[in-house]
Design a protein around this motif. Structure first.
Motif, PDB file in Angstrom:
ATOM      1  N   LEU A  53      40.568  42.550  43.263  1.00 54.90           N
ATOM      2  CA  LEU A  53      39.961  41.256  43.584  1.00 54.90           C
ATOM      3  C   LEU A  53      39.048  41.375  44.804  1.00 54.90           C
ATOM      4  O   LEU A  53      37.933  40.835  44.822  1.00 54.90           O
ATOM      5  CB  LEU A  53      41.059  40.225  43.832  1.00 54.90           C
ATOM      6  CG  LEU A  53      40.607  38.802  44.184  1.00 54.90           C
ATOM      7  CD1 LEU A  53      39.805  38.194  43.047  1.00 54.90           C
ATOM      8  CD2 LEU A  53      41.822  37.935  44.516  1.00 54.90           C
ATOM      9  N   TRP A 102      37.146  42.795  38.191  1.00 54.01           N
ATOM     10  CA  TRP A 102      37.737  41.518  37.802  1.00 54.01           C
ATOM     11  C   TRP A 102      38.771  41.683  36.694  1.00 54.01           C
ATOM     12  O   TRP A 102      39.816  41.018  36.700  1.00 54.01           O
ATOM     13  CB  TRP A 102      36.640  40.553  37.323  1.00 54.01           C
ATOM     14  CG  TRP A 102      35.919  39.811  38.401  1.00 54.01           C
ATOM     15  CD1 TRP A 102      34.582  39.869  38.686  1.00 54.01           C
ATOM     16  CD2 TRP A 102      36.465  38.877  39.340  1.00 54.01           C
ATOM     17  NE1 TRP A 102      34.265  39.051  39.743  1.00 54.01           N
ATOM     18  CE2 TRP A 102      35.408  38.419  40.155  1.00 54.01           C
ATOM     19  CE3 TRP A 102      37.751  38.373  39.559  1.00 54.01           C
ATOM     20  CZ2 TRP A 102      35.600  37.503  41.177  1.00 54.01           C
ATOM     21  CZ3 TRP A 102      37.944  37.451  40.573  1.00 54.01           C
ATOM     22  CH2 TRP A 102      36.879  37.025  41.369  1.00 54.01           C
ATOM     23  N   VAL A 155      42.594  42.150  37.390  1.00 49.80           N
ATOM     24  CA  VAL A 155      43.442  41.108  37.972  1.00 49.80           C
ATOM     25  C   VAL A 155      44.379  40.490  36.936  1.00 49.80           C
ATOM     26  O   VAL A 155      45.617  40.510  37.116  1.00 49.80           O
ATOM     27  CB  VAL A 155      42.579  40.036  38.671  1.00 49.80           C
ATOM     28  CG1 VAL A 155      43.468  38.933  39.241  1.00 49.80           C
ATOM     29  CG2 VAL A 155      41.742  40.674  39.783  1.00 49.80           C
TER      30      VAL A 155
END
Length: 466
Positions: free
Chosen positions: A98, A176, A179
């Motif tokens: 992140l 991304w 996550v």
């Protein structure tokens, strides 16, 4: 009448499948992220204004923290619970991803990569330890074959994934995606995997410090060698210091009350030779992938996505071959698959060296790519099996930590040695100059693979557990 499976046995089988699925996907995530970033470096340089040195550390920072903490993570898993530490590692990895995705500058991205590597270090050895604890020795090679099949596909998939994301969306999406996958892995790990621990209640603090210092010095020196020069103080100093720290670590392990890596494990030829095999295996494999992706772009003019697609033959083999090799290794032993696998990979590298040129068509290298991928995929589950079936269950965490550390050190060594070989005869000045250096690099890769095959010859066909 057909045989009926007892409910207890069925539940046990279901739990083992969960362990295999969770650990394999986690390892896929870790390896995929390590390789996908290489394809995105050009876009990162453009978006963040990163310098050449910052781009280099975007890659090296991950590998450095990964290597330094591998043995620490294995000891922590034995002490506080392998499932708990594995879940903590995935959490750190997802959180660091992140940070990387949101990075406003190169410094923040590098910091995120350091944390990613730290999280990955607490995933890989504990994934192997959890897998080894869940499956009995007779079923372990087959399970390791599936594990290697899933994690191994990340090697060729990494450049393809990175190229597709960069061209189709934007480079932050490389991070991304980790996550939500990480959150799911933590949930399933805590709810579907039973906890297991090692035998030692104490942490070998001097051993952790010495092993970490040794890994840091060696990986730092290898990473800096190609650019700073192998005879420079900035390279030779860390390398010598790292080797001295490893020597002190070995001396300390002989008298430590609770050694983090009991040296008696190396009395097993299967354990010692298996660790030597994975060092040379990953040195040759990672080094060749590093240069093959560049050859397709710098030498043949492919775009990032096209280069990733061109590496697909490696992906096809690593998705299928390890499962077969894992099943058969339990029946015929690991040695034939290690020697034959690394032999095939070495021959494929020599084949590519003979035909490489800026004017060749893709089909000139397609067949050796398939051979190389097949060889790499044959060797990995066999090497894992040799190490993890050579120790008693109470030493699984320590054995998996040593195996993962040797693999990471081998990767750093392989990339550094191939870069040195490339620099002797080639450069990035033109496709022809790059091809000359690339040819030398893949010959070095073949030599490393041959060294791994020779180490594999030392693995006996059978040896009882210690």
């Amino acid at each position: 009448m057909g045989t009926r499976t007892s409910p207890a046995r069925a539940v046990q089988g279901t739990q083992r499948r969960w362990v295999l699925a969770i650990t394999a996907v986690a390892s896929l995530l870790v390896v995929l992220d390590a390789l996908a970033v290489a394809t995105a470096l050009t876009a990162i340089r453009s978006d963040l204004g990163a310098s050449a040195a910052e781009l280099e550390w975007t890659v090296n920072a991950y590998g450095l923290s990964f290597a330094v903490l591998l043995m620490t993570s294995a000891a922590a898993g034995d002490r506080w619970g392998r499932r708990r530490v594995f879940a903590a590692g995935v959490t750190v990895f997802a959180g660091a991803s992140l940070l990387c995705a949101l990075a406003p500058d190169a410094g923040t991205l590098i910091a995120g990569r350091v944390l990613q590597g730290a999280g990955a270090a607490f995933v890989m050895p504990l994934a192997l330890a959890l897998l080894g604890a869940a499956f009995p020795p007779a079923e372990r090679p087959k399970a390791l074959g599936v594990f290697a099949s899933v994690s191994g596909v990340a090697v060729p998939l990494g450049p393809l994934f990175g190229g597709a994301v960069v061209e189709g969306i934007s480079w932050p999406w490389i991070f991304w995606i980790n996550v939500p996958v990480g959150i799911a892995l933590v949930f399933f790990a805590l709810t579907r995997i039973e906890e297991s621990r090692g035998p030692d209640p104490a942490i070998d603090v001097p051993g952790l410090v010495l092993a970490g210092a040794g890994s840091f010095g060696v990986v730092w020196g290898l990473a800096q060698g190609p650019t700073a020069g192998w005879t420079s103080v900035a390279v030779a100093g860390p390398l010598v210091a790292g080797l001295v720290a490893f020597g002190a670590f070995a001396a300390w392990q002989r008298r430590a009350a609770h050694p983090m890596l009991p040296l008696h494990l190396f009395r097993s030829r299967r354990f010692a030779a298996g660790n030597a095999v994975i060092f040379f295996h990953w040195a040759s494999a990672l080094g060749s992938v590093f240069f093959m992706a560049q050859f397709l772009q710098e030498g043949l003019g492919y775009r990032p996505l096209a280069a990733g697609l061109a590496l697909a033959p490696w992906g096809l083999t690593t998705a299928v071959v390890p499962q077969v090799a894992g099943r058969l290794a339990g029946r015929f032993g690991e040695r034939p698959f290690i020697v034959a696998g690394l032999g095939l990979h070495a021959l494929a590298m020599l084949w590519i060296a003979l035909v490489a040129g800026p004017a060749i068509g893709y089909w000139a290298i397609a067949a050796p790519l398939v051979l190389s991928g097949t060889g790499i995929a044959m060797c990995l589950p066999a090497a894992q099996s040799a190490v993890l079936t050579s120790v008693a269950p109470r030493f699984l965490g320590k054995a998996s930590g040593a195996f993962s550390a040797m693999r990471q050190l081998g990767g750093a060594f392989g990339v550094a040695v191939l870069v040195a070989g490339f620099s002797l005869t080639g450069s990035y000045a033109s496709p022809g100059a790059f091809t000359r250096g690339f040819t030398t690099a893949v010959v070095v890769s073949a030599v490393l693979a041959a060294a791994g095959a020779l180490a594999g010859c030392l693995i006996p066909r059978r040896e009882p557990e210690e």
